[in-house]
Design an enzyme around this catalytic site. Structure first.
Site, PDB file in Angstrom:
ATOM      1  N   GLU A 150      41.546  33.958  36.393  1.00 14.17           N
ATOM      2  CA  GLU A 150      42.954  33.832  36.804  1.00 14.17           C
ATOM      3  C   GLU A 150      43.400  32.366  36.823  1.00 14.17           C
ATOM      4  O   GLU A 150      43.801  31.816  37.854  1.00 14.17           O
ATOM      5  CB  GLU A 150      43.171  34.450  38.181  1.00 14.17           C
ATOM      6  CG  GLU A 150      43.068  35.952  38.184  1.00 14.17           C
ATOM      7  CD  GLU A 150      43.477  36.581  39.507  1.00 14.17           C
ATOM      8  OE1 GLU A 150      43.547  35.864  40.517  1.00 14.17           O
ATOM      9  OE2 GLU A 150      43.717  37.795  39.519  1.00 14.17           O
ATOM     10  N   GLU A 310      40.910  43.625  36.713  1.00 13.19           N
ATOM     11  CA  GLU A 310      40.751  43.792  38.165  1.00 13.19           C
ATOM     12  C   GLU A 310      41.915  44.602  38.709  1.00 13.19           C
ATOM     13  O   GLU A 310      43.067  44.368  38.326  1.00 13.19           O
ATOM     14  CB  GLU A 310      40.850  42.449  38.906  1.00 13.19           C
ATOM     15  CG  GLU A 310      39.721  41.499  38.766  1.00 13.19           C
ATOM     16  CD  GLU A 310      40.018  40.200  39.537  1.00 13.19           C
ATOM     17  OE1 GLU A 310      40.829  40.201  40.474  1.00 13.19           O
ATOM     18  OE2 GLU A 310      39.430  39.182  39.164  1.00 13.19           O
ATOM     19  N   LYS A 359      35.754  39.715  52.813  1.00 16.26           N
ATOM     20  CA  LYS A 359      34.931  40.823  53.322  1.00 16.26           C
ATOM     21  C   LYS A 359      35.757  42.045  53.722  1.00 16.26           C
ATOM     22  O   LYS A 359      35.233  43.144  53.813  1.00 16.26           O
ATOM     23  CB  LYS A 359      34.030  40.358  54.469  1.00 16.26           C
ATOM     24  CG  LYS A 359      34.719  39.755  55.662  1.00 16.26           C
ATOM     25  CD  LYS A 359      33.663  39.264  56.655  1.00 16.26           C
ATOM     26  CE  LYS A 359      34.275  38.615  57.875  1.00 16.26           C
ATOM     27  NZ  LYS A 359      35.026  37.380  57.559  1.00 16.26           N
TER      28      LYS A 359
HETATM   29  C1  GAL Z   1      42.028  38.058  42.390  1.00 14.30           C
HETATM   30  C2  GAL Z   1      40.746  37.304  42.061  1.00 14.30           C
HETATM   31  C3  GAL Z   1      39.518  37.999  42.601  1.00 14.30           C
HETATM   32  C4  GAL Z   1      39.738  38.448  44.017  1.00 14.30           C
HETATM   33  C5  GAL Z   1      40.976  39.309  44.070  1.00 14.30           C
HETATM   34  C6  GAL Z   1      41.269  39.848  45.456  1.00 14.30           C
HETATM   35  O1  GAL Z   1      43.120  37.214  42.378  1.00 14.30           O
HETATM   36  O2  GAL Z   1      40.613  37.140  40.682  1.00 14.30           O
HETATM   37  O3  GAL Z   1      38.427  37.119  42.515  1.00 14.30           O
HETATM   38  O4  GAL Z   1      39.878  37.337  44.828  1.00 14.30           O
HETATM   39  O5  GAL Z   1      42.080  38.564  43.673  1.00 14.30           O
HETATM   40  O6  GAL Z   1      42.427  40.656  45.452  1.00 14.30           O
END
Ligand code: GAL
Length: 633
Positions: A150, A310, A359
């Site tokens: 990101e 993600e 967490k």
């Molecule tokens: C994204 C990030 C991840 C994690 C996630 C939590 O922005 O790439 O590593 O932190 O958010 O929602």
């Protein structure tokens, strides 16, 4: 390039084995198999565990986990681990840490704590990417490279001395001489004229109530964006020295709240497009925002499959109230992304951490373990994705409507000293998209620099609040309308050229004056919470303006506020270009688009909370209502 990414749908998530013992690893791979996980992203934040001191590497644990995953048929998306520099690096070279616009240097301890123009960071990150490529490029588990993470999420702009040096060099390339720069930035204002390149500083905070020159700031956004892209290229080039074939990508953040990078540029640099998506949990219709983002991402990918790198199984940890996903919501979210072109569904993260600031962020394998609704849904989703079989080589059906999405206009409008601080580029784009989603009309996204032949593939093009418009962009839209195709544009479109200098003689440039036939003479933004009434019964907020139709037909006038009696919604004499001079409320916006879509006889499928998307020969029907619905073909 042959891409295993195209061979199957991916299912899995970020996997951080460095947080767990060997016994847990063994349990992890068993659970992964049970859930049909076939891909995990390794090492995103593991720099400190891989390079434990400058030039001292510990690959042993990574070798082990690579082998373990491979033995169990699970592929690896290997991150280059450069998203968070380790403490030894920032201690040795504190100048790597980024500086805010108030001159405060950030400290180590969060993530992405690096200046995007830092030569040391760039060198060290590229070195690490190279070392990883050298070691793992031949490993049979390796399926793709995941550069950094990101980019630009936490550190899009840096105001340190190194940034200033890089900024000046960039400006020298962009403007052949200072006269050009002074002209583009309109520096005969507030004594801003530059006589020497060394006089140009980074646009940091200025005295209270004043702001840096907007054209300069727009260029600073461009500069920072390209600096970040250069960081990506440096790592990519290093990987390619050792690995000529494995696809390389990075995860975009094509979300409503993140406009730091212009992903139209990035899409040309990755072997396939990947993105992350997180819902705004408090928005009851956040699935529409999800659809917007997925469609936008497919736009970057030019219609080809992309990958959702993600999303979350349930709550995140960084919103005001981290609301859990309702029953079935996670599967609906994943399917919506897949229907809209994602070759799979990946999550942050595989196993929920027990320490650290994430967490309380949900994961595929939650704190509660197997006895949990999240785990049951994870297993269920894994099976459903597995059953979707050959979908990976298919594409989502092209829409008939295209929306122009313009990061540079967003950047220009993210500054102060505008007619109203209420106006928001992404909000208006989302309003229009939401209305179309509710009507069951699918939308593709296109770049503001699209060629005429790209736009000609669509029956209707939307240009909401495209504030910056170059002559060539204006010409393409004019030709598109001249070809008989349909355009809808809005207030605050075509106001400035690419330097953010106003086009005079009626706001909106030639697009407004010549193509649409409206003369906008003065803005009349609404007061906060004020409703603006229109003569056709529509309601609006935020904006009105003193305007008259020259050649256009008036569909509605403002009937309240300062600009009462002025043209609010008009349609060109040629009848194929509409202009909406205000921010319609949801119901009015839907009514407007309903009438245009009806008249143009564009396809509709779904609506009323039911999403219908076709990908290849598969038809996805996703019910977002809380009640069951039956659907007639
Ligand atoms: C994204 C990030 C991840 C994690 C996630 C939590 O922005 O790439 O590593 O932190 O958010 O929602």
């Amino acid at each position: 390039m042959s891409s295993p990414f195209l061979d199957q749908l991916s299912y899995g998530g970020d996997y951080n084995p460095e947080q767990w013992s060997r016994e847990v690893w063994l349990e992890d791979v068993k659970l992964m198999k049970e859930a049909n996980v076939n891909l995990v992203t390794l090492g995103v934040f593991a720099w400190a565990n891989i390079e434990v001191a400058d030039g001292k590497y510990e690959f042993g644990w990574l070798d082990e986990i690579f082998d373990l995953l491979h033995e169990n048929g699970i592929g690896v998306d290997l991150a280059t681990a450069t998203a968070s520099p380790p403490a030894w690096l920032t201690r040795k070279w504190p100048e790597v840490l980024p500086v805010t616009n108030q001159g405060v240097r950030h400290s180590h301890g969060g993530r992405q704590a690096y200046c995007v123009s830092s030569p040391i960071y760039k060198q060290k990150a590229a070195d690490l990417a190279g070392r990883l490529a050298e070691r793992y490029s031949k490993h049979p588990a390796l399926k793709m490279w995941h550069v950094n993470n990101e980019y630009g999420c936490h550190n899009p702009l840096c105001f340190c001395d190194q940034s200033e040096i890089a900024w000046r060099s960039w400006l020298k390339l962009r403007y052949s001489n200072l006269d050009e720069l002074n002209r583009a930035w309109g520096t005969n204002f507030w004594s801003q004229k530059y006589h020497d390149w060394e006089e140009i500083n980074v646009p940091a905070e200025t005295p209270a109530g004043t702001y840096p020159n907007p054209s300069m700031f727009l260029d600073f956004r461009r500069f920072s964006h390209y600096q970040i892209l250069d960081l990506y290229r440096a790592e990519k080039d290093q990987i390619r020295k050792f690995d000529s074939s494995t696809p390389i990508t990075t995860n975009f953040m094509s979300m409503k709240h993140s406009g730091n990078l212009n992903y139209w540029d990035w899409a040309n640099e990755v072997d396939f497009v990947a993105t992350d998506h997180y819902l705004n949990a408090e928005d009851p219709k956040n699935y529409i925002d999800l659809a917007f983002q997925a469609d936008l991402t497919r736009g970057f990918a030019q219609g080809k499959p992309w990958l959702l790198m993600e999303h979350s199984t349930s709550a995140v940890n960084w919103q005001q109230r981290n609301i859990a996903k309702s029953h079935g919501e996670m599967i609906a979210n994943s399917m919506s992304h897949i229907a809209r072109g994602s070759n799979g569904a990946m999550f942050f993260q595989w196993r929920q951490s027990i320490s650290g600031s994430e967490k309380f962020h949900s994961a595929m394998f939650p704190h509660a373990g197997r006895k949990s609704r999240i785990w049951r849904s994870v297993v269920e989703l894994g099976k459903q994705i597995h059953d979707l079989g050959n979908l990976s080589k298919t594409q989502t059906q092209r829409a008939q409507v295209a929306m122009i999405f313009d990061y540079e206009s967003w950047w220009a409008l993210s500054q102060m000293n505008l007619p109203s601080t209420s106006i928001s580029y992404p909000e208006l784009a989302h309003d229009w998209y939401r209305a179309l989603w509710e009507l069951g009309v699918r939308v593709d996204f296109v770049s503001p620099n699209s060629l005429l032949e790209d736009l000609n593939a669509y029956e209707l093009v939307l240009a909401p609040m495209q504030y910056l418009m170059s002559d060539s962009q204006e010409q393409v839209l004019s030709n598109y309308v001249a070809n008989g195709k349909n355009l809808i544009s809005s207030y605050f479109t075509g106001i400035s050229n690419e330097d953010d200098s106003i086009k005079t003689g009626g706001y909106g440039g030639k697009l407004a004056t010549d193509v649409i036939g409206i003369h906008v003479e003065e803005f009349a933004p609404a007061r906060s919470n004020e409703f603006v009434e229109l003569s056709n019964g529509y309601k609006a907020t935020e904006w009105s303006q003193f305007a008259e139709a020259t050649t256009a037909n008036v569909l509605a006038k403002f009937s309240s506020g300062e600009a009462s009696g002025s043209a609010a919604i008009v349609r060109s004499r040629s009848a194929n270009a509409w202009y909406i001079g205000t921010r319609l409320d949801d119901a009015s916006c839907r009514q407007f688009f309903d009438s245009v879509i009806g008249e143009l006889r564009l396809a509709r499928e779904g609506g009323d909370g039911v999403e219908v998307v076709r990908r290849g020969r598969t038809k996805f029907l996703i019910n977002h209502n809380t009640n069951q619905v039956s659907w007639e073909e």
